[in-house]
Design a protein around this motif. Structure first.
Motif, PDB file in Angstrom:
ATOM      1  N   ASP A   1       0.562  -1.301   0.014  1.00 43.07           N
ATOM      2  CA  ASP A   1       0.232  -0.051   0.148  1.00 43.07           C
ATOM      3  C   ASP A   1       0.931   1.281  -0.010  1.00 43.07           C
ATOM      4  N   HIS A   2       2.305   1.141   0.136  1.00 42.77           N
ATOM      5  CA  HIS A   2       2.997   2.141   0.324  1.00 42.77           C
ATOM      6  C   HIS A   2       4.210   2.295  -0.700  1.00 42.77           C
ATOM      7  N   VAL A   3       4.288   1.503  -1.977  1.00 47.49           N
ATOM      8  CA  VAL A   3       5.476   1.367  -2.669  1.00 47.49           C
ATOM      9  C   VAL A   3       5.722   2.807  -3.161  1.00 47.49           C
ATOM     10  N   ASN A   4       4.855   3.430  -3.794  1.00 50.74           N
ATOM     11  CA  ASN A   4       5.071   4.756  -4.456  1.00 50.74           C
ATOM     12  C   ASN A   4       5.600   5.935  -3.528  1.00 50.74           C
ATOM     13  N   GLU A   5       5.322   5.577  -2.254  1.00 50.64           N
ATOM     14  CA  GLU A   5       5.927   6.606  -1.391  1.00 50.64           C
ATOM     15  C   GLU A   5       7.273   6.713  -1.245  1.00 50.64           C
ATOM     16  N   LEU A   6       7.955   5.620  -1.782  1.00 52.17           N
ATOM     17  CA  LEU A   6       9.301   5.419  -1.681  1.00 52.17           C
ATOM     18  C   LEU A   6      10.182   5.834  -2.890  1.00 52.17           C
ATOM     19  N   PRO A   7      11.317   6.651  -2.705  1.00 57.70           N
ATOM     20  CA  PRO A   7      12.070   6.865  -3.949  1.00 57.70           C
ATOM     21  C   PRO A   7      12.844   5.849  -4.533  1.00 57.70           C
ATOM     22  N   LEU A   8      13.007   4.764  -3.534  1.00 57.85           N
ATOM     23  CA  LEU A   8      14.047   3.821  -4.293  1.00 57.85           C
ATOM     24  C   LEU A   8      13.663   2.644  -3.425  1.00 57.85           C
ATOM     25  N   ILE A   9      13.497   1.506  -3.982  1.00 56.07           N
ATOM     26  CA  ILE A   9      13.476   0.015  -3.429  1.00 56.07           C
ATOM     27  C   ILE A   9      14.674  -0.650  -3.881  1.00 56.07           C
ATOM     28  N   ALA A  10      15.686  -1.168  -3.063  1.00 54.14           N
ATOM     29  CA  ALA A  10      16.355  -2.256  -3.421  1.00 54.14           C
ATOM     30  C   ALA A  10      16.338  -3.396  -2.941  1.00 54.14           C
ATOM     31  N   VAL A  11      16.657  -4.585  -3.763  1.00 56.68           N
ATOM     32  CA  VAL A  11      16.588  -5.745  -3.628  1.00 56.68           C
ATOM     33  C   VAL A  11      18.104  -6.666  -3.531  1.00 56.68           C
TER      34      VAL A  11
ATOM     35  N   GLU B   1       6.642   2.540  -9.419  1.00 55.97           N
ATOM     36  CA  GLU B   1       7.060   3.287 -10.581  1.00 55.97           C
ATOM     37  C   GLU B   1       8.474   4.004 -10.528  1.00 55.97           C
ATOM     38  N   ASN B   2       8.996   4.086  -9.045  1.00 57.26           N
ATOM     39  CA  ASN B   2      10.247   4.658  -9.001  1.00 57.26           C
ATOM     40  C   ASN B   2      11.607   3.714  -9.077  1.00 57.26           C
ATOM     41  N   GLU B   3      12.508   4.011  -8.667  1.00 56.51           N
ATOM     42  CA  GLU B   3      13.863   3.479  -9.200  1.00 56.51           C
ATOM     43  C   GLU B   3      13.910   1.986  -8.208  1.00 56.51           C
ATOM     44  N   LEU B   4      14.196   0.991  -8.869  1.00 60.32           N
ATOM     45  CA  LEU B   4      14.299  -0.269  -8.296  1.00 60.32           C
ATOM     46  C   LEU B   4      15.734  -0.883  -8.472  1.00 60.32           C
ATOM     47  N   ARG B   5      16.555  -0.997  -7.557  1.00 58.54           N
ATOM     48  CA  ARG B   5      17.937  -1.327  -7.555  1.00 58.54           C
ATOM     49  C   ARG B   5      18.116  -2.830  -7.336  1.00 58.54           C
ATOM     50  N   ALA B   6      19.204  -3.474  -7.856  1.00 59.85           N
ATOM     51  CA  ALA B   6      19.646  -4.758  -7.337  1.00 59.85           C
ATOM     52  C   ALA B   6      21.069  -4.737  -6.804  1.00 59.85           C
ATOM     53  N   ILE B   7      21.066  -5.269  -5.532  1.00 58.35           N
ATOM     54  CA  ILE B   7      22.272  -5.103  -4.480  1.00 58.35           C
ATOM     55  C   ILE B   7      22.653  -6.244  -4.136  1.00 58.35           C
ATOM     56  N   GLY B   8      23.686  -6.441  -3.661  1.00 59.19           N
ATOM     57  CA  GLY B   8      24.461  -7.693  -3.256  1.00 59.19           C
ATOM     58  C   GLY B   8      25.490  -8.447  -3.938  1.00 59.19           C
ATOM     59  N   ASP B   9      25.344  -9.800  -4.142  1.00 58.12           N
ATOM     60  CA  ASP B   9      25.931 -10.576  -5.043  1.00 58.12           C
ATOM     61  C   ASP B   9      25.481 -10.356  -6.787  1.00 58.12           C
TER      62      ASP B   9
ATOM     63  N   ARG C   1      15.046  -7.080 -17.558  1.00 59.47           N
ATOM     64  CA  ARG C   1      13.570  -7.497 -17.962  1.00 59.47           C
ATOM     65  C   ARG C   1      12.690  -7.609 -16.758  1.00 59.47           C
ATOM     66  N   CYS C   2      13.170  -7.727 -15.675  1.00 59.32           N
ATOM     67  CA  CYS C   2      12.253  -8.139 -14.378  1.00 59.32           C
ATOM     68  C   CYS C   2      11.870  -6.707 -13.863  1.00 59.32           C
ATOM     69  N   GLY C   3      12.569  -5.482 -14.404  1.00 58.74           N
ATOM     70  CA  GLY C   3      12.039  -4.456 -13.747  1.00 58.74           C
ATOM     71  C   GLY C   3      13.181  -3.450 -13.132  1.00 58.74           C
ATOM     72  N   PHE C   4      14.333  -3.838 -12.785  1.00 59.42           N
ATOM     73  CA  PHE C   4      15.291  -3.193 -12.263  1.00 59.42           C
ATOM     74  C   PHE C   4      15.853  -2.071 -13.150  1.00 59.42           C
ATOM     75  N   ASP C   5      16.146  -0.879 -12.589  1.00 55.14           N
ATOM     76  CA  ASP C   5      16.714   0.333 -13.199  1.00 55.14           C
ATOM     77  C   ASP C   5      18.277   0.597 -12.931  1.00 55.14           C
ATOM     78  N   THR C   6      18.583   0.021 -11.779  1.00 55.63           N
ATOM     79  CA  THR C   6      19.936   0.217 -11.322  1.00 55.63           C
ATOM     80  C   THR C   6      20.591  -0.922 -10.911  1.00 55.63           C
ATOM     81  N   TYR C   7      21.827  -1.157 -10.758  1.00 51.40           N
ATOM     82  CA  TYR C   7      22.573  -2.226 -10.291  1.00 51.40           C
ATOM     83  C   TYR C   7      24.030  -1.879  -9.715  1.00 51.40           C
TER      84      TYR C   7
END
Length: 168
Positions: free
Chosen positions: A71-81, A105-113, A124-130
């Protein structure tokens, strides 16, 4: 902080600092004057305190359920996985759920390994930054991001599989 790769293959300086989960009994230590990513469940617990702060994003671990942010995803400027190891594919599913089911709709980032071989699939899954693993060559990875001009399957970047796109 390591540089990051954007989906267009450009490399830029990372502006976000990942805050580790505090140990039991410790409090969340957020550095002042920095853009930070905090554990998603701690953001939910303290949502009123963090609401509207464009300098606070969240990170999800591979075992976290993205539904906690539904219910709050678009309140966040960035979500990292976080990808704790390259063979853990749950982060791909989390990304698709955030984009397709919850409409993030905002930035989705892959972090870690995160490795070069994964970038095209992450895109293709929707990440914007790595944020690549520190021992890997970021320039080589940035070039690899756009090796393929078309994907066969439908994904977050296209609703139709290639055979349907060719037919129309």
């Amino acid at each position: 902080m390591p540089d990051i790769i954007f989906r267009d293959g450009s490399i830029r300086q990372n502006q976000w600092f990942v805050v580790s989960r505090p140990e039991r009994g410790e409090t969340l230590d957020i550095p002042e004057q920095k853009r930070v990513l905090i554990p998603a469940d701690l953001w939910i617990e303290n949502r009123e305190q963090f609401a509207g702060n464009e300098n606070i994003g969240v990170w999800l671990d591979s075992h976290d359920e993205p539904e906690v942010l539904a219910d709050h995803v678009n309140e966040l400027p960035l979500i990292a996985v976080n990808f704790p190891k390259f063979s853990d594919g749950r982060g791909y599913s989390i990304a698709r759920l955030l984009r397709e089911r919850f409409g993030y709709e905002n930035e989705l980032r892959a972090i870690g390994d995160v490795l070069l071989d994964q970038l095209q699939f992450m895109k293709r899954c929707g990440f914007d930054t790595y944020e690549l693993r520190p021992d890997k060559d970021i320039r080589k990875a940035a070039r690899a991001l756009n090796f393929f001009s078309q994907g066969y399957q439908a994904a977050t970047d296209t609703d139709l599989p290639l055979f349907r796109r060719r037919a129309s």
